[in-house]
Design a protein around this motif. Structure first.
Motif, mmCIF file in Angstrom:
data_model
loop_
_atom_site.group_PDB
_atom_site.id
_atom_site.type_symbol
_atom_site.label_atom_id
_atom_site.label_comp_id
_atom_site.label_asym_id
_atom_site.label_seq_id
_atom_site.Cartn_x
_atom_site.Cartn_y
_atom_site.Cartn_z
ATOM 1 N N UNK A 1 36.264 36.284 43.190
ATOM 2 C CA UNK A 1 36.466 36.733 41.989
ATOM 3 C C UNK A 1 38.075 36.150 41.715
ATOM 4 N N UNK A 2 38.201 36.191 40.172
ATOM 5 C CA UNK A 2 39.709 35.754 39.703
ATOM 6 C C UNK A 2 39.808 36.551 38.416
ATOM 7 N N UNK A 3 41.246 36.742 38.320
ATOM 8 C CA UNK A 3 41.675 37.539 37.126
ATOM 9 C C UNK A 3 41.769 36.623 35.963
ATOM 10 N N UNK B 1 39.340 45.700 35.036
ATOM 11 C CA UNK B 1 39.879 46.225 36.462
ATOM 12 C C UNK B 1 41.345 46.682 36.260
ATOM 13 N N UNK B 2 41.583 47.935 35.908
ATOM 14 C CA UNK B 2 42.848 48.696 35.756
ATOM 15 C C UNK B 2 43.545 47.821 34.443
#
Length: 475
Positions: A449-451, A409-410
């Motif tokens: 969600x998480x990164x 995501x980017x």
């Protein structure tokens, strides 16, 4: 009041103890009850990962006989090439594995993060790796080696706190006229059954050797029976029951696998067969590091450490155990690629073992994959299309997500959690000793969600812990 309160406290304690004793007594009275089986399975459900060892005379030809290549797996060389029994048995004169080191084998299992070890005490060729009064065709009496392999390995495992079990081929025995499987030297199986030869073989070799294994080698965590020929029919069930009765009478805590011919304590899947979905029933996947079980000199198709880790986590997330095999050489050496790959798995487990040992299966399921709509196998059944991005294991209040592939995501990776209602109290990387919390966000559709720390594909798997409120996951 104090005296009365003390009385009721004592009464309550006695009631609990009585209940426990009643359950234990019930299990003892009926060793095949669900309660008794679950008591035996407690360690199995905790340990998750074991070492299988296929070793015997077949390691000498190593897949070849008189210059002819045997098709398939190494330990079946006698059967595949129809080697006369007398010629094959002569291999015992040349079996002298002077480099065998039981301590080194047990240490490898420990280094790999394995918790139990299972060795082929007698495979289909009828040769025993232990001293046996029931048959001279054994490593002590028939070879120049003269050492009891089972005894040495059992002692080495006990020294390291590893549980020890034995594989035993109960039906197939190509060395014995009454055993199943050798129809080129001896008459067919139907003849053996009708004449009583198979029952004599069971009574004169199998049952005595089973008693020897359960009497002379300390605690046996499990007996791994195999290929239940002439033992899995309704009229043949008495044979499996006799063997079960021997196990239950000599070592009541010993597990029986799913290949005896009668109901065992847990299910054994097909060789190298991982179920597509999770199960609450105890099961074990027996699997190879390369293609073969017994040593073949020409099989170098080694599974990578990443493949092994994925398979381990996949199996555990479905509720099962992984019994991973090595095939030592005729000298008694476990091939170096096996050692190297297993030690890499062990290094991963030393960091991430919390997500494996003693965990429960995934409460979700969509991560495993789905059945194809139009694609069918040879039996006409829909083909299962497996997904390999992530797996989930559980402990009370915790979800362990092992991520093998993360979407980008980017500049960041993003992992969208499966849908569940419980409030999340914390998310962190298992490798982070400080448990630094990661921010949990919510998509427009309500999915959280998480990164992760990195978005690149990770064949070895990175574990993230999601702590949640509640006794169990609410969907």
């Amino acid at each position: 009041m104090k005296t009365r309160a003390s009385f009721f406290l004592i009464f309550a304690v006695l009631a609990v103890l009585a209940g426990s004793l009643s359950a234990a007594d019930a299990a003892k009275a009926d060793p095949e009850s669900r309660e008794a089986r679950e008591q035996r399975l407690a360690w199995f459900r905790q340990d998750k990962f074991g070492l299988f060892i296929h070793w015997g005379l077949y390691s000498i030809p190593a897949g070849y006989w008189k210059g002819q290549r045997s098709p398939g797996i190494g330990e079946w060389v006698q059967h595949r090439l129809k080697i006369p029994n007398a010629e094959y048995a002569d291999l015992a004169r040349w079996f002298n594995p002077v480099r065998f080191d039981a301590d080194a084998w047990a240490q490898l299992a420990q280094d790999a993060g394995m918790k139990y070890v299972v060795i082929t005490s007698k495979h289909h060729d009828g040769f025993a790796l232990f001293r046996s009064a029931a048959s001279p065709f054994n490593v002590v009496d028939a070879t120049p080696f003269k050492r009891d392999v089972v005894a040495e390995l059992a002692a080495a495992c006990a020294k390291r706190g590893l549980r020890f079990g034995v594989y035993y081929s109960q039906s197939q025995d190509w060395h014995e006229p009454g055993g199943a499987g050798n129809n080129w030297d001896f008459p067919g199986n139907d003849t053996k059954e009708k004449s009583g030869a198979f029952d004599r073989y069971l009574q004169e070799k199998v049952e005595p050797q089973l008693r020897e294994l359960l009497t002379n080698y300390g605690p046996i965590c499990l007996i791994w029976f195999d290929t239940p020929q002439l033992m899995n029919g309704v009229s043949q069930a008495h044979r499996g029951k006799r063997l079960t009765d021997i196990v239950r009478s000599l070592q009541p805590a010993t597990l029986i696998d799913g290949r005896l011919g009668t109901v065992g304590d847990y299910q054994s899947t097909g060789d190298n067969v991982i179920p597509p979905k999770a199960s609450d029933a105890a099961f074990e996947v027996p699997a190879t590091l390369n293609h073969t079980w017994g040593y073949r000199s020409d099989d170098h198709n080694w599974k990578s450490p990443g493949e092994l880790i994925f398979k381990l986590v996949d199996i555990v997330s479905k509720g099962g155990n992984y019994l991973l095999n090595v095939g030592p050489t005729a000298e008694g050496v476990i091939p170096q690629p096996s050692q190297d790959n297993l030690r890499e798995v062990g290094a991963w487990l030393r960091v991430n073992g919390e997500a494996v040992y003693g965990t429960g299966r995934s409460p979700f399921g969509e991560e495993f994959g789905e059945y194809a709509t139009n694609l069918k196998d040879r039996a006409g059944q829909p083909v299962f299309l497996g997904f390999n991005d992530w797996r989930c294991t559980t402990k009370p209040g915790k979800l362990y997500f092992t991520l093998f592939k993360v979407e980008r995501d980017g500049p960041l990776g993003v992992f969208t959690l499966p849908a569940f209602k419980n409030r999340i109290s914390s998310v962190y990387a298992l490798t982070d000793a400080g448990r630094t919390p990661l921010e949990v966000k919510t998509h427009a559709d309500g999915r959280r969600f998480f990164h992760p720390e990195r978005w690149v594909n990770d064949s070895m798997g990175t574990v993230y812990v999601v702590e949640y409120e509640g006794d169990q996951i609410e969907r």
